[in-house]
Design a protein around this motif. Structure first.
Motif, PDB file in Angstrom:
ATOM      1  N   VAL A 106       0.831  -1.210   0.000  1.00 14.80           N
ATOM      2  CA  VAL A 106       0.000   0.000   0.000  1.00 14.80           C
ATOM      3  C   VAL A 106       0.862   1.256   0.000  1.00 14.80           C
ATOM      4  O   VAL A 106       0.638   2.186  -0.786  1.00 14.80           O
ATOM      5  CB  VAL A 106      -0.986  -0.011   1.198  1.00 14.80           C
ATOM      6  CG1 VAL A 106      -1.683   1.322   1.351  1.00 14.80           C
ATOM      7  CG2 VAL A 106      -2.004  -1.135   1.027  1.00 14.80           C
ATOM      8  N   ALA A 107       1.874   1.288   0.857  1.00 20.28           N
ATOM      9  CA  ALA A 107       2.747   2.466   0.921  1.00 20.28           C
ATOM     10  C   ALA A 107       3.537   2.636  -0.378  1.00 20.28           C
ATOM     11  O   ALA A 107       3.725   3.759  -0.853  1.00 20.28           O
ATOM     12  CB  ALA A 107       3.692   2.367   2.112  1.00 20.28           C
ATOM     13  N   GLY A 108       4.003   1.530  -0.962  1.00 19.60           N
ATOM     14  CA  GLY A 108       4.753   1.616  -2.215  1.00 19.60           C
ATOM     15  C   GLY A 108       3.905   2.144  -3.360  1.00 19.60           C
ATOM     16  O   GLY A 108       4.339   3.007  -4.127  1.00 19.60           O
ATOM     17  N   LEU A 109       2.681   1.641  -3.479  1.00 19.38           N
ATOM     18  CA  LEU A 109       1.793   2.129  -4.538  1.00 19.38           C
ATOM     19  C   LEU A 109       1.416   3.589  -4.317  1.00 19.38           C
ATOM     20  O   LEU A 109       1.403   4.387  -5.260  1.00 19.38           O
ATOM     21  CB  LEU A 109       0.539   1.260  -4.611  1.00 19.38           C
ATOM     22  CG  LEU A 109       0.739  -0.146  -5.175  1.00 19.38           C
ATOM     23  CD1 LEU A 109      -0.535  -0.978  -5.010  1.00 19.38           C
ATOM     24  CD2 LEU A 109       1.172  -0.097  -6.626  1.00 19.38           C
ATOM     25  N   ALA A 110       1.128   3.943  -3.077  1.00 17.67           N
ATOM     26  CA  ALA A 110       0.788   5.336  -2.774  1.00 17.67           C
ATOM     27  C   ALA A 110       1.972   6.252  -3.059  1.00 17.67           C
ATOM     28  O   ALA A 110       1.809   7.349  -3.625  1.00 17.67           O
ATOM     29  CB  ALA A 110       0.346   5.470  -1.315  1.00 17.67           C
ATOM     30  N   ALA A 111       3.162   5.821  -2.687  1.00 17.73           N
ATOM     31  CA  ALA A 111       4.366   6.628  -2.920  1.00 17.73           C
ATOM     32  C   ALA A 111       4.622   6.822  -4.411  1.00 17.73           C
ATOM     33  O   ALA A 111       4.966   7.920  -4.852  1.00 17.73           O
ATOM     34  CB  ALA A 111       5.576   5.974  -2.251  1.00 17.73           C
ATOM     35  N   ALA A 112       4.452   5.760  -5.194  1.00 18.63           N
ATOM     36  CA  ALA A 112       4.648   5.874  -6.639  1.00 18.63           C
ATOM     37  C   ALA A 112       3.625   6.822  -7.250  1.00 18.63           C
ATOM     38  O   ALA A 112       3.958   7.665  -8.093  1.00 18.63           O
ATOM     39  CB  ALA A 112       4.561   4.499  -7.293  1.00 18.63           C
ATOM     40  N   PHE A 113       2.384   6.710  -6.817  1.00 18.80           N
ATOM     41  CA  PHE A 113       1.325   7.579  -7.319  1.00 18.80           C
ATOM     42  C   PHE A 113       1.604   9.039  -6.957  1.00 18.80           C
ATOM     43  O   PHE A 113       1.539   9.930  -7.814  1.00 18.80           O
ATOM     44  CB  PHE A 113      -0.029   7.128  -6.760  1.00 18.80           C
ATOM     45  CG  PHE A 113      -1.166   8.012  -7.171  1.00 18.80           C
ATOM     46  CD1 PHE A 113      -1.689   7.936  -8.453  1.00 18.80           C
ATOM     47  CD2 PHE A 113      -1.715   8.921  -6.280  1.00 18.80           C
ATOM     48  CE1 PHE A 113      -2.738   8.755  -8.840  1.00 18.80           C
ATOM     49  CE2 PHE A 113      -2.759   9.742  -6.654  1.00 18.80           C
ATOM     50  CZ  PHE A 113      -3.273   9.664  -7.933  1.00 18.80           C
ATOM     51  N   LEU A 114       1.894   9.296  -5.696  1.00 20.44           N
ATOM     52  CA  LEU A 114       2.152  10.664  -5.252  1.00 20.44           C
ATOM     53  C   LEU A 114       3.424  11.225  -5.886  1.00 20.44           C
ATOM     54  O   LEU A 114       3.470  12.410  -6.269  1.00 20.44           O
ATOM     55  CB  LEU A 114       2.240  10.732  -3.728  1.00 20.44           C
ATOM     56  CG  LEU A 114       0.931  10.440  -2.997  1.00 20.44           C
ATOM     57  CD1 LEU A 114       1.166  10.350  -1.497  1.00 20.44           C
ATOM     58  CD2 LEU A 114      -0.120  11.490  -3.330  1.00 20.44           C
ATOM     59  N   GLY A 115       4.444  10.405  -6.033  1.00 18.18           N
ATOM     60  CA  GLY A 115       5.659  10.836  -6.706  1.00 18.18           C
ATOM     61  C   GLY A 115       5.387  11.200  -8.158  1.00 18.18           C
ATOM     62  O   GLY A 115       5.892  12.195  -8.676  1.00 18.18           O
TER      63      GLY A 115
END
Length: 124
Positions: A106-115
């Motif tokens: 979840v954190a990895g997908l959110a980080a990629a999206f926000l990045g």
């Protein structure tokens, strides 16, 4: 030339992964692999930013190779994530193993999206 950029990025990413992982784990201790979570989320953020930047403007291929398959590929570590998750499960820390999977994904997908959104927004 692109292969050289991958090598240079990897030469920075691999030791950076080790150093950040050890520093985070030393501060937090315990069985949960916070160091691996941090480096993987950081790599997702940077790669997302690069992707967003490439969608918004022209990013030179050399820079893409330096940051993507060079830095980010060696900064992140799927094999360590897998090993640590299995180790947690095998040693009886099944809730921590499950939490590691959920938090990491979840954190990895959110980080990629926000990045990616940040890369597009900053470089339009």
């Amino acid at each position: 030339m692109n292969w050289l950029m991958v090598v240079v990025g990897a030469a920075v990413g691999a030791p950076l992964r080790y150093l950040v992982d050890r520093a985070v784990q030393a501060r937090h201790g315990g069985v949960f692999p916070w160091g691996t979570v941090v480096v993987n989320v950081a790599a997702c953020t940077v790669l997302g930013f690069l992707t967003g930047a490439a969608a918004a403007t022209t990013v030179p291929p050399a820079l893409q190779h330096l940051v993507g398959p060079g830095l980010c590929a060696t900064l992140s570590t799927y094999s360590t994530f897998s090993f640590e998750t299995l180790r947690l499960a095998e040693t009886g820390a099944k809730p921590s193993a499950a939490a590691n999977v959920v938090v990491s994904v979840v954190a990895g997908l959110a980080a990629a999206f926000l990045g990616g959104m940040a890369g597009q927004a900053l470089l339009r």
